[in-house]
Design a protein around this motif. Sequence first.
Motif, PDB file in Angstrom:
ATOM      1  N   PRO A  67       0.813  -1.233   0.000  1.00 31.78           N
ATOM      2  CA  PRO A  67       0.000   0.000   0.000  1.00 31.78           C
ATOM      3  C   PRO A  67       0.838   1.271   0.000  1.00 31.78           C
ATOM      4  CG  PRO A  67      -0.857  -1.590   1.573  1.00 31.78           C
ATOM      5  CD  PRO A  67       0.430  -2.137   1.088  1.00 31.78           C
ATOM      6  N   ALA A  68       2.068   1.161   0.519  1.00 35.02           N
ATOM      7  CA  ALA A  68       2.955   2.334   0.576  1.00 35.02           C
ATOM      8  C   ALA A  68       3.733   2.537  -0.711  1.00 35.02           C
ATOM      9  CB  ALA A  68       3.920   2.195   1.749  1.00 35.02           C
ATOM     10  N   GLY A  69       3.708   1.547  -1.609  1.00 34.38           N
ATOM     11  CA  GLY A  69       4.455   1.643  -2.849  1.00 34.38           C
ATOM     12  C   GLY A  69       5.229   0.363  -3.130  1.00 34.38           C
ATOM     13  N   ARG A  70       5.985   0.360  -4.203  1.00 39.59           N
ATOM     14  CA  ARG A  70       6.763  -0.823  -4.591  1.00 39.59           C
ATOM     15  C   ARG A  70       8.061  -0.898  -3.778  1.00 39.59           C
ATOM     16  NH1 ARG A  70       5.204  -2.881  -9.507  1.00 39.59           N
ATOM     17  NH2 ARG A  70       7.318  -3.473 -10.114  1.00 39.59           N
ATOM     18  N   VAL A  71       8.304  -2.073  -3.225  1.00 37.19           N
ATOM     19  CA  VAL A  71       9.471  -2.280  -2.361  1.00 37.19           C
ATOM     20  C   VAL A  71      10.468  -3.185  -3.079  1.00 37.19           C
ATOM     21  CG1 VAL A  71      10.264  -3.294  -0.191  1.00 37.19           C
ATOM     22  CG2 VAL A  71       8.149  -1.966  -0.246  1.00 37.19           C
ATOM     23  N   TYR A  72      11.727  -2.742  -3.132  1.00 42.11           N
ATOM     24  CA  TYR A  72      12.762  -3.483  -3.853  1.00 42.11           C
ATOM     25  C   TYR A  72      13.661  -4.256  -2.881  1.00 42.11           C
ATOM     26  CZ  TYR A  72      11.256  -0.682  -7.828  1.00 42.11           C
ATOM     27  OH  TYR A  72      10.512  -0.113  -8.819  1.00 42.11           O
ATOM     28  N   TRP A  73      14.484  -5.141  -3.461  1.00 39.28           N
ATOM     29  CA  TRP A  73      15.294  -6.065  -2.671  1.00 39.28           C
ATOM     30  C   TRP A  73      16.750  -5.620  -2.521  1.00 39.28           C
ATOM     31  CZ3 TRP A  73      12.513 -10.265  -0.888  1.00 39.28           C
ATOM     32  CH2 TRP A  73      11.295 -10.513  -1.508  1.00 39.28           C
ATOM     33  N   ILE A  93       8.284   7.969   2.755  1.00 41.28           N
ATOM     34  CA  ILE A  93       8.903   7.460   3.985  1.00 41.28           C
ATOM     35  C   ILE A  93       8.407   6.062   4.357  1.00 41.28           C
ATOM     36  CG2 ILE A  93       9.085   7.812   6.476  1.00 41.28           C
ATOM     37  CD1 ILE A  93       9.317  10.793   5.959  1.00 41.28           C
ATOM     38  N   PRO A  94       7.072   5.794   4.386  1.00 42.19           N
ATOM     39  CA  PRO A  94       6.626   4.442   4.763  1.00 42.19           C
ATOM     40  C   PRO A  94       7.192   3.350   3.862  1.00 42.19           C
ATOM     41  CG  PRO A  94       4.792   5.973   4.805  1.00 42.19           C
ATOM     42  CD  PRO A  94       5.944   6.698   4.184  1.00 42.19           C
ATOM     43  N   ARG A  95       7.239   3.615   2.556  1.00 42.54           N
ATOM     44  CA  ARG A  95       7.786   2.613   1.631  1.00 42.54           C
ATOM     45  C   ARG A  95       9.254   2.333   1.931  1.00 42.54           C
ATOM     46  NH1 ARG A  95      10.709   2.466  -2.984  1.00 42.54           N
ATOM     47  NH2 ARG A  95      10.883   4.733  -3.108  1.00 42.54           N
ATOM     48  N   ASN A  96      10.031   3.377   2.190  1.00 46.66           N
ATOM     49  CA  ASN A  96      11.452   3.176   2.495  1.00 46.66           C
ATOM     50  C   ASN A  96      11.646   2.436   3.811  1.00 46.66           C
ATOM     51  OD1 ASN A  96      12.525   4.400   0.179  1.00 46.66           O
ATOM     52  ND2 ASN A  96      12.351   6.442   1.061  1.00 46.66           N
ATOM     53  N   ILE A  97      10.799   2.719   4.781  1.00 53.01           N
ATOM     54  CA  ILE A  97      10.901   2.012   6.067  1.00 53.01           C
ATOM     55  C   ILE A  97      10.617   0.526   5.873  1.00 53.01           C
ATOM     56  CG2 ILE A  97       9.825   1.725   8.332  1.00 53.01           C
ATOM     57  CD1 ILE A  97       9.462   4.759   8.424  1.00 53.01           C
ATOM     58  N   ILE A  98       9.584   0.205   5.101  1.00 48.03           N
ATOM     59  CA  ILE A  98       9.256  -1.200   4.836  1.00 48.03           C
ATOM     60  C   ILE A  98      10.405  -1.877   4.095  1.00 48.03           C
ATOM     61  CG2 ILE A  98       7.724  -2.745   3.547  1.00 48.03           C
ATOM     62  CD1 ILE A  98       5.483  -0.685   4.044  1.00 48.03           C
ATOM     63  N   GLN A  99      10.966  -1.174   3.114  1.00 51.57           N
ATOM     64  CA  GLN A  99      12.074  -1.733   2.335  1.00 51.57           C
ATOM     65  C   GLN A  99      13.285  -2.000   3.218  1.00 51.57           C
ATOM     66  OE1 GLN A  99      12.652  -0.270  -1.698  1.00 51.57           O
ATOM     67  NE2 GLN A  99      14.817   0.051  -1.274  1.00 51.57           N
ATOM     68  N   GLU A 100      13.574  -1.088   4.130  1.00 55.97           N
ATOM     69  CA  GLU A 100      14.713  -1.284   5.036  1.00 55.97           C
ATOM     70  C   GLU A 100      14.459  -2.438   5.992  1.00 55.97           C
ATOM     71  OE1 GLU A 100      17.733   0.231   4.766  1.00 55.97           O
ATOM     72  OE2 GLU A 100      16.703   0.843   2.933  1.00 55.97           O
ATOM     73  N   ALA A 101      13.239  -2.557   6.500  1.00 60.56           N
ATOM     74  CA  ALA A 101      12.915  -3.657   7.418  1.00 60.56           C
ATOM     75  C   ALA A 101      13.084  -5.001   6.726  1.00 60.56           C
ATOM     76  CB  ALA A 101      11.488  -3.495   7.930  1.00 60.56           C
ATOM     77  N   ILE A 102      12.620  -5.091   5.484  1.00 63.20           N
ATOM     78  CA  ILE A 102      12.774  -6.337   4.726  1.00 63.20           C
ATOM     79  C   ILE A 102      14.251  -6.618   4.453  1.00 63.20           C
ATOM     80  CG2 ILE A 102      12.329  -7.437   2.492  1.00 63.20           C
ATOM     81  CD1 ILE A 102       9.621  -6.001   2.475  1.00 63.20           C
TER      82      ILE A 102
END
Length: 229
Positions: free
Chosen positions: A35-41, A144-153
């Motif tokens: 929901p926050a955007g596309r998250v990369y690896w 910000i939410p998308r980057n936080i999710i990406q960092e957590a992953i």
Amino acid sequence: MKSKKAFFTTKWITYTAIMTALVVATGFIPAIPTPAGRVYWVDGAALIAAFLLDPLAAFIAGGVGSFLYDVFMSPEMMLPSLLIHGLQGAVVSALLHFVIPEKFKKWEPLKAVIAALAGAVIVVAGYFIYRAATRGVPVAVASIPRNIIQEAIGIGIATVICYATTFKLQLEKNNLLPDFKKEIWDEKKKTKRGEVITADIAVADGGTAKKEKNESTEIEKPDKNLIDK
């Protein structure tokens, strides 16, 4: 010259190149829609490099790897990615390998997570500043939410691969990682030892010269008895 060559060993260059290629490759893995955007690896690979390698190698792997990916997919993000992910890798590696005391070796997984959280702050703040400057504060805040999710992953992936498995342990046990700290330390000891030997030789030469001078003086000194006669 020797100390510089010792740092950039074949093993160091190989690992740096492999991890840089891994960061580029993970960029092409399909992103996770949230929901926050596309998250990369990419962050997972960058953090693995930081957990395994020294700060310079981690900077190259994370920064140059992200830069090369953006050359093909998002050219306008090349320089920001180079700086942000390069700093992320360098800071995480420096904290893990140099700043946090080695006496806490058995707590290394926790050290790695703490260091990775510092790297996450760099990434979130870095992209916020870049987007605020180029696209406006509302867009920066929304990212910000998308980057936080990406960092957590990314932190989760890197920690599991390096510490939940025996991956890093096996590399260290079989001497497969470039031991940059040992190489630098050995070179410093060699240099110091060489300086001590050189100083000893100089002292010995000085003593020999002084002895020869004294002997020469004694030979040239006239016999007092002959003078009296």
